[in-house]
Motif scaffolding. Structure first.
Motif, PDB file in Angstrom:
ATOM      1  N   TYR A 143       0.626  -1.638   0.157  1.00  0.00           N
ATOM      2  CA  TYR A 143       0.117   0.025   0.165  1.00  0.00           C
ATOM      3  C   TYR A 143       1.433   1.307   0.043  1.00  0.00           C
ATOM      4  O   TYR A 143       0.096   2.021  -0.894  1.00  0.00           O
ATOM      5  CB  TYR A 143      -0.883  -0.023   1.272  1.00  0.00           C
ATOM      6  N   ARG A 146     -12.826  -5.515  -0.693  1.00  0.00           N
ATOM      7  CA  ARG A 146     -12.609  -4.627  -0.406  1.00  0.00           C
ATOM      8  C   ARG A 146     -11.424  -3.348  -1.027  1.00  0.00           C
ATOM      9  O   ARG A 146     -11.438  -2.149  -0.983  1.00  0.00           O
ATOM     10  CB  ARG A 146     -11.986  -4.599   0.896  1.00  0.00           C
ATOM     11  N   GLU A 147     -10.145  -3.915  -1.484  1.00  0.00           N
ATOM     12  CA  GLU A 147      -8.902  -3.591  -1.978  1.00  0.00           C
ATOM     13  C   GLU A 147      -8.348  -4.395  -2.477  1.00  0.00           C
ATOM     14  O   GLU A 147      -8.212  -5.235  -2.109  1.00  0.00           O
ATOM     15  CB  GLU A 147      -8.519  -2.669  -0.575  1.00  0.00           C
ATOM     16  N   PRO A 201      -9.283   5.071  -0.790  1.00  0.00           N
ATOM     17  CA  PRO A 201      -9.482   3.710  -0.433  1.00  0.00           C
ATOM     18  C   PRO A 201      -9.821   3.902   1.235  1.00  0.00           C
ATOM     19  O   PRO A 201      -9.956   2.934   1.281  1.00  0.00           O
ATOM     20  CB  PRO A 201      -8.590   2.885  -0.786  1.00  0.00           C
ATOM     21  N   THR A 202      -9.677   5.182   1.687  1.00  0.00           N
ATOM     22  CA  THR A 202     -10.117   5.419   2.986  1.00  0.00           C
ATOM     23  C   THR A 202     -10.602   5.981   3.436  1.00  0.00           C
ATOM     24  O   THR A 202     -11.024   7.627   2.641  1.00  0.00           O
ATOM     25  CB  THR A 202      -9.000   5.357   3.902  1.00  0.00           C
TER      26      THR A 202
END
Length: 437
Positions: free
Chosen positions: A200, A272-273, A434-435
């Motif tokens: 990430y 989700r990711e 993404p957060t």
């Protein structure tokens, strides 16, 4: 030749009347909370009265920054809340400190009194007066609310639903029958947190809008409470490219929801990711997700320019639907514009209006070089007129000034200025956040 000025209320260069910018809230005490516990009850009411389980409440409390947050208090009770987070987010040209705003809530019995506006105004004023973050950002449950506070839609996501019948990928060259299977392993996310963090972190600087995650934020990203699964199974992690002691180069977080059609398993695969540091890992992860045993439709929220739309043989079958995501706004126009990079050299004057922060109102000269810019007040004639909402929308490089001008939200006073500014603010790839905070 300059165009004749247009008179539009939303691109005016004068501050709003004082009675529109000052607090209209009487009888409330605004102060920093002592802990998350002072927020919890009002937040729970605002989000439907759901009780947070202890584990979730603890992780939210761990990332909470009480000294930076704000609540409205009256007669011994918390009436409204605003959480403020210290974020380090990728922007065009590098990273920039961002003030993340979350949990803006008002007790149902204290609504329609200007509390939300006053919380936001006080927060932005405090950031400016202390010389802290030059840009604020938030996610919103109701997009129409925050435009009037100067927040513009800066990132978008696309929801894709890839059916079982559309698993073919347009990889070139195609894999030979004798090629070894892709190196992908499925693990418990708790076992591979360090690898997820590393991958990430590597991905942050390639795409604007991605906040850095310290250990606490990463624990929140991997949180998997049965009460919050919505009927899905436990969270799983695929790691790509992790054979023979080599580090993984991509990961996908996903879960399965049981679904049957005419006695056939057609489980939904919720991604989700998914981040990968090279195309091979990226393709292998998608290939594995699309080939999960019992799997039916694969569902994911992805960047609007994500490669999966070019990877599918039949991209139409994924039925992509775009939606708004992160909203940003300059707290301090000069520092915000100087704190990001640019894709082209420009020298132009922006006439800026701001309904909340009067220090931003006026004309600003923006001069950009390669990947950097400088911005200062000027008395020169304006090339473009717009509000901080439009500057917020283009800050991460994903919204077009030309599009905003076609909607009447940006006015060009010098021919060619709009096109030049659009090129300068644009970033490829598109931003994505993404957060949720």
């Amino acid at each position: 030749m300059r165009h004749a000025p247009r008179t539009l209320s939303h691109v005016c260069e004068v501050p709003l009347p004082v009675d529109q910018t000052r607090s209209r809230v009487d009888g409330y005490d605004f102060r920093a909370p002592d802990s998350w516990d002072q927020f919890a009850d009002v937040v729970a009411l605002a989000y439907g009265g759901y009780e947070a389980v202890p584990e979730y409440r603890k992780i939210i409390g761990d990332i909470f920054e009480p000294k930076r947050s704000l609540l409205a208090h009256r007669a011994g009770e918390t009436c409204a809340t605003l959480a403020l987070y210290s974020l380090d987010m990728s922007v065009p040209g590098g990273r920039q400190p961002i003030a993340g705003i979350g949990y803006v809530t008002v007790d149902p019995t204290h609504r329609r009194r200007g509390l939300m506006r006053d919380l936001i105004r006080r927060t932005l004023t405090g950031l400016h007066d202390r010389g802290e973050e030059a840009v604020a950002a938030l996610h919103t449950t109701e997009p129409a609310i925050y435009g009037r506070f100067g927040f513009g839609s800066a990132t978008r996501a696309v929801r894709i639903r890839i059916p079982r019948s559309s698993r073919e990928l347009s990889t070139r060259p195609p894999a030979a029958p004798t090629d070894p299977p892709p190196s992908v392993r499925v693990l418990d996310p708790a076992r591979c947190g360090a690898e997820i963090t590393r991958i990430y972190e590597h991905a942050i600087d390639r795409r604007p809008g991605m906040p850095r995650r310290d250990g606490t934020w990463m624990r929140r990203a991997l949180l998997d409470l049965p009460e919050r699964r919505g009927g899905a199974g436990r969270l799983l992690c695929m790691l790509a490219g992790a054979d023979d002691g080599e580090p993984a180069t991509g990961y996908a977080l996903y879960s399965l929801t049981a679904h049957w059609e005419n006695s056939y398993p057609r489980y939904e695969v919720h991604v989700r990711e998914l981040f990968a540091n090279d195309p091979t890992a990226y393709v292998n992860l998608w290939r594995a997700l699309l080939d999960i045993d019992l799997g039916g439709t694969v569902i994911a929220d992805r960047p609007v320019d994500d490669a999966i739309l070019a990877l599918l043989d039949d991209p139409r079958s994924a039925a992509p639907v775009a939606r708004d995501q992160l909203y940003t706004r300059p707290v301090d126009v000069a520092r915000a514009l100087a704190g990001r990079g640019y894709g082209a050299e420009v020298d132009l004057v922006l006439a800026v209006a701001d309904p909340i922060c009067p220090w931003n109102v006026g004309r600003w000269r923006l001069r950009t070089g390669t990947y950097e810019g400088e911005c200062a007040r000027t008395s020169a004639p304006a090339d473009l007129a717009l509000t901080v909402r439009e500057l917020g929308a283009v800050h991460l490089g994903g919204t077009s000034l030309t599009q905003l001008a076609a909607a009447g939200r940006v006015v060009e006073h010098r021919a060619g200025a709009l096109r030049a500014a659009t090129r300068a603010f644009h970033h490829d790839p598109a931003p994505f956040c993404p957060t949720v905070f």
